[in-house]
Design a protein around this motif. Structure first.
Motif, mmCIF file in Angstrom:
data_model
loop_
_atom_site.group_PDB
_atom_site.id
_atom_site.type_symbol
_atom_site.label_atom_id
_atom_site.label_comp_id
_atom_site.label_asym_id
_atom_site.label_seq_id
_atom_site.Cartn_x
_atom_site.Cartn_y
_atom_site.Cartn_z
ATOM 1 N N THR A 97 -2.645 -39.954 0.609
ATOM 2 C CA THR A 97 -1.475 -39.817 -0.059
ATOM 3 C C THR A 97 -0.788 -41.620 -0.281
ATOM 4 O O THR A 97 -0.862 -42.228 0.397
ATOM 5 N N PRO A 98 -0.456 -41.886 -1.061
ATOM 6 C CA PRO A 98 -1.106 -41.554 -2.829
ATOM 7 C C PRO A 98 -2.221 -41.986 -3.170
ATOM 8 O O PRO A 98 -2.684 -42.074 -4.553
ATOM 9 N N GLU B 287 -9.316 -42.482 5.060
ATOM 10 C CA GLU B 287 -8.213 -42.953 4.460
ATOM 11 C C GLU B 287 -8.803 -44.678 4.063
ATOM 12 O O GLU B 287 -7.978 -45.350 3.824
ATOM 13 N N THR C 218 -10.666 -36.727 1.772
ATOM 14 C CA THR C 218 -9.622 -36.300 2.805
ATOM 15 C C THR C 218 -10.808 -36.530 4.138
ATOM 16 O O THR C 218 -11.962 -35.989 4.499
ATOM 17 N N ALA D 72 0.798 -41.861 5.623
ATOM 18 C CA ALA D 72 1.180 -41.488 4.024
ATOM 19 C C ALA D 72 1.083 -43.277 3.617
ATOM 20 O O ALA D 72 2.425 -43.324 4.117
ATOM 21 N N SER E 42 3.017 -38.845 9.141
ATOM 22 C CA SER E 42 2.989 -38.139 8.116
ATOM 23 C C SER E 42 1.722 -36.846 8.753
ATOM 24 O O SER E 42 1.023 -36.588 7.918
ATOM 25 N N SER F 245 4.052 -45.525 -5.963
ATOM 26 C CA SER F 245 4.662 -45.749 -5.142
ATOM 27 C C SER F 245 5.782 -46.175 -4.831
ATOM 28 O O SER F 245 6.156 -46.961 -6.099
ATOM 29 N N GLY G 23 -5.511 -40.774 -3.251
ATOM 30 C CA GLY G 23 -6.107 -39.346 -3.408
ATOM 31 C C GLY G 23 -8.127 -39.868 -3.291
ATOM 32 O O GLY G 23 -8.570 -39.241 -3.473
#
Length: 975
Positions: free
Chosen positions: A946-947, A955, A952, A246, A254, A897, A949
């Motif tokens: 995160t953040p 990264e 999944t 994250a 995280s 962020s 999008g």
């Protein structure tokens, strides 16, 4: 920009060794009418029906920009899956791929093509100019896993609306897979490869055979069988994705609070938490050594779970494909033909065990406080709290979050079987008039299955009581419900890691697995009369094509009964059944006006129109008009304006509303009687909220956690949808100078504007816009409790509400000539470049347009280059491919962020990839090749889900190569 320019200059200086297996404009070189294919066969080019038109004409005279990947380029890339090649083209955005389908509930492993990043359902995919059945339930987007790469002659790509020629869906453009139509002998291609780290193995074998048959060799047949397997890749196998992340934090901090040992919270009578544990806490879990740990709220760290440890970067894929093409000349003027395709594709996701919470099992509350497995110290604290005589302070149940490791695995297994058959007859009616009548049948069966729980059984199993002095599950500790016990109920212990009895895990699992069985069916009948020269006005033959088409498409999407009723851990989803048909007539004309005159080597106009009558949306008209002018030989200007359409597909029309509990924000949450937010006055005008402030003038209208979690909604299709409309402009030129033999250069401007695009409004936006505008379009989807004013249900429905506009310039260079350095040598350069001017999106008319051009990614980067340089001499070939995505922000117009270091990740650098092939042709029968992909092992940029999008488990973005340097070796044998 300085970095981009300096690298581009360096790449150019290196004699084009920055060039890609990339599309060439569908043209022929002026010095070679007959070309030699990579497998040694010859292909003679002449007047053909080019993609984008039904009138035969020389490919060099294509009235619209056509980008082609030919057979030689397909072999140089050495990819078993054509989707890998198409996704490198500048015109193509990332669609569904192996690296972003791990978390799809259906469609795991599906590959789609996404022209101009406008959505795969806005790209029309054809095979030999005819439609292919959709690869998703009720959707027209085609799974191009079903296209055998070794059976392809070329792939044509057209940007912009072509509905007048081909019908619905061609709003972003057309991709036409042209199959080989002649081959004699037997050819085998086999290859295998792995990454430098020894993983993600990929294996491929293809057998192609062809022969003539029948009297006087009137018949010919070509068949192909291919098999390939991609072993996939786990997230844990790459450092960038080995742990949950994250922002800048990766690792325990995280990790998910849904841990295998469970985390639990005491719930009071009012739905809030009861802090009655040691230190005034309400939450507890377990330490790594198994001892009880009282926590300040839900925790991760040592109490959490690393989901990336079991996720996939890329899903595995196994494919069996069989194809055949058969032709027979019934007479000198009549030919019967057929095409058959069968594909079986298997894939499976790898997901962490399901994260289950009390809200998934109970409509309110959680585990009963009488549960026999509650830790002794916690049970004592509950008893003490509930003995104070004030029931409003009582602990009434236990909320929980627990990873269901020993209960069920939600990873799905998908198998798709696709059949397609074409039969037809074509011929010559004389007077330069030809006909073609065909019938296409397509059938998809997509079955995927996974485990899940029966929530009713789970509640029975959690309601455990002690009936004996010991701790034997099923003897001393049993399910409270006698009928459930008689049915095999075993109490389940969620308190701690690995504590669930296998018999209890088995009992709470759904008796019928969670499953989805999708069937798409397609019938298409098409008839065409055409002439490339029906009559002559003095400047050349006037080309005409007229025809009709009938198309029927249906879907049945059958889900298991628990999914239908909301009886498992997921939301309630109904089955989908629907069908539609369309009757169409169309016409096309190409009219030469002047030719072979000063400043008018050629001048002509062209146009097409199609009238469609849908059983669902009624009548639709699409058309295009264009012109071509060649003032001097070798330099031709061309332009076209087109009005295209996309009719809503069966899923968009007939999907029944499916339940969701995805979080919704109410702007009224937290208002006071004097607050002055943009929607506060509208909130206070709601009768129940007005009544609240009348009774509590100094109060705050606020939601509890239970109120927020209880807001549901239903999202579904809409039978009142109408077609999307695209208005497209293309304008450019082709340059084939006689003074530079072998050179072709094209440049074209494109402008695609889509209106009334089918989309849904964000549910939170729907609530806000209802308050701001009181418009029924929004307010009809918002339902509040009459007594309290809290949101009860916020629905979303597909409507014709969004808009897109994409503008840019495409340029293509192709050059091929012998260098004369050695005997039989040849240099070939192919480059394709897109400069993106705009990518604008408007979610609804009340929202300003957002500009995404210049953000990083395929279809969004300002500069996108594909190029390849190949040098061949005496059977030895060296080919170097380069692709570029220019850098920019990954996200625009979005809060990222408050941490500047996290925000800094948003600045993505220019991204270059280089691939190499070395090949050796021994003779006309044997060719060996060795490929190195990502020669310099260029790493993807860290862009945590995160953040940012991103998909999944990655990264990073699917626009990057996530595998690293790869080696592939193979050979082609022809007999």
């Amino acid at each position: 920009m300085k970095t981009f320019k300096s690298r581009l200059l360096a790449t150019t200086i290196t004699a084009g060794m920055a060039m890609v297996a990339l599309p060439a404009v569908a043209q022929i070189t002026p010095d070679a009418v007959q070309t030699t294919q990579a497998d040694g066969s010859d292909a003679t080019q002449g007047d053909v029906v080019v993609t984008g038109s039904r009138i035969a004409r020389p490919e060099v005279d294509s009235p619209v920009p056509v980008t082609t990947v030919d057979r030689a380029q397909l072999l140089q890339r050495a990819s078993p899956n054509v989707s890998d090649i198409l996704n490198e083209l500048p015109q193509v955005g990332i669609g569904q791929t192996r690296t972003n389908t791990n978390f799809l509930t259906s469609g795991t492993g599906v590959s789609t093509v996404n022209l101009r990043a406008l959505g795969s359902n806005r790209t029309l995919v054809l095979v030999n100019g005819r439609r292919f059945v959709g690869g998703f339930g009720g959707d027209t987007a085609v799974d191009i896993n079903n296209i055998p790469v070794d059976f392809l002659e070329r792939v044509d790509n057209i940007t912009g609306g072509s509905s007048a020629v081909y019908g619905s869906d061609a709003v972003a453009g057309v991709v036409n897979f042209v199959l080989r139509d002649r081959f004699e002998g037997l050819q085998i291609r086999a290859q295998g490869g792995t990454t430098e780290q020894g993983d993600n193995g990929r294996y491929f074998v293809s057998v192609t055979g062809g022969t003539k048959w029948g009297a006087d060799d009137r018949g010919n047949a070509i068949v192909n069988f291919s098999y390939d397997r991609d072993e996939g890749l786990f997230s844990a196998d790459r450092a960038i994705s080995a742990q949950d992340c994250a922002g800048l934090i990766c690792g325990p901090a995280s990790y998910s609070s849904y841990a295998p040992q469970g985390q639990f919270q005491l719930i009071g009578a009012n739905g809030g938490t009861r802090p009655v544990l040691a230190g005034g806490q309400s939450t507890f879990s377990y330490n790594p050594d198994g001892t009880l740990a009282v926590l300040p709220g839900y925790q991760s760290g040592v109490y959490g779970f690393n989901r990336n440890g079991v996720r996939r970067i890329a899903v595995p894929l196994e494919r069996y494909l069989a194809s055949g093409i058969f032709n027979y000349e019934l007479s000198d003027k009549i030919t019967a033909y057929s095409e058959v395709t069968y594909a079986r594709t298997s894939s499976n996701a790898s997901l962490e065990a399901s994260a289950l919470a009390n809200t998934d099992i109970y409509s309110a509350g959680g585990i009963p406080i009488t549960n026999a497995f509650i830790p002794t110290s916690v049970a004592a604290a509950i008893a003490a709290a509930n003995s104070d005589g004030d029931p409003t302070n009582d602990v009434t149940s236990l909320g929980f979050r627990r990873r269901q490791n020993e209960v069920f695995d939600r990873s799905n297994r998908a198998q798709r079987d696709t059949w397609r058959a074409v039969v037809g007859v074509r011929g010559d009616l004389g007077s330069n008039v030809n006909y073609d009548v065909s019938y296409v049948y397509g059938h998809l069966n997509d079955f995927n299955a996974s485990q899940d729980v029966d929530t009713a059984r789970y509640r029975q199993s959690l309601d455990s009581i002690r009936v004996g002095a010991g701790n034997v599950v099923g003897v001393d500790i049993v399910c409270r419900d006698e009928a459930a016990r008689a049915n095999g109920c075993i109490p389940i212990n969620l308190f701690g890691r690995g504590t669930a009895d296998p018999r209890a895990s088995s009992y709470v699992q759904a008796v019928v697995p969670k499953s989805e069985d999708i069937t798409n069916e397609q019938h298409v009948v098409t008839g065409t009369l055409s002439s490339s020269s029906l009559f002559d006005l003095g400047a050349g033959g006037v080309g005409v094509a007229v025809g009709f088409e009938y198309r029927y498409e249906s879907v049945v999407d059958d889900l298991d009964i628990l999914t239908n009723t909301g009886g498992n851990s997921g939301n309630q989803i109904p089955d989908l059944t629907g069908s539609q048909d369309v009757r169409e007539v169309f016409g096309e004309v190409n009219v030469p006006l002047l030719a072979d005159r000063p400043f008018f080597e050629y001048l002509g106009v062209n146009g097409a129109a199609r009238y469609s009558d849908y059983s669902t949306i009624g009548n639709v008209f699409s058309w295009n008009a264009g012109a071509e002018w060649e003032p001097v030989r070798g330099f031709r200007l061309r332009g076209r304006y087109a009005v295209a359409n996309r009719a809503p597909n069966n899923s968009e029309l007939f999907s029944a509303p499916s339940e969701t509990f995805a979080g919704v924000t109410d702007p009224c949450d937290g208002i006071t009687s004097t607050s002055t937010g943009a929607t506060d006055a509208a909130c206070r005008a709601i009768p129940a909220i007005a009544a609240f402030f009348n009774a509590n003038p100094n109060g705050t209208f606020a939601y509890t956690l239970a109120d927020t979690q209880g807001i549901n909604g239903f999202v579904g299709g809409n039978r009142d949808l109408q077609e999307e409309t695209a208005k497209t402009i293309t304008a450019g030129f082709t340059f084939t100078p006689t003074f530079v033999p072998g050179l072709q250069f094209t440049a074209d401007y494109f402008d695609i504007k889509i209106e009334d695009a089918i989309s849904t409004l964000d549910r939170s936006d729907t609530v806000e816009k209802c308050l701001l505008t009181n418009d029924a379009v929004f307010c009809n989807n918002v339902l509040r409790f009459g007594a309290t004013g809290y949101l009860q249900t916020v629905n979303a429905q597909l409507i014709n509400i969004a808009g897109f506009q994409v503008r840019g310039i495409d340029a293509t260079l192709r050059y091929g000539r012998p260098l004369g350095v050695a005997e039989n040598d040849r240099l070939t350069l192919v480059a394709n470049y897109t400069y993106l001017l705009d990518y604008k999106q408007q979610t609804d008319p009340a929202t300003p347009e957002e500009e995404f051009a210049g953000t990083f990614g395929r279809g969004f980067s300002t500069h996108n280059l594909n190029a390849r340089a190949t040098y061949e001499v005496n059977g030895t070939g060296l080919s170097w491919q380069t692709t570029l995505l220019s850098g920019g922000p990954y996200l625009r117009n979005a809060f990222i962020s408050n941490d500047p270091a996290v925000v800094a990740l948003n600045d993505v650098d220019d991204y270059w990839l280089h691939n190499l092939q070395i090949s050796q042709r021994i003779d006309d029968r044997f060719t060996f090749f060795f490929n190195v992909d990502n020669v310099f092992d260029t790493k993807p940029q860290y862009l945590p889900g995160t953040p940012y999008g991103t998909p999944t488990g990655l990264e990073t973005s699917a626009d990057f190569d996530v595998f690293g340097r790869r080696f592939t070796a193979g050979a082609t044998f022809r007999f």
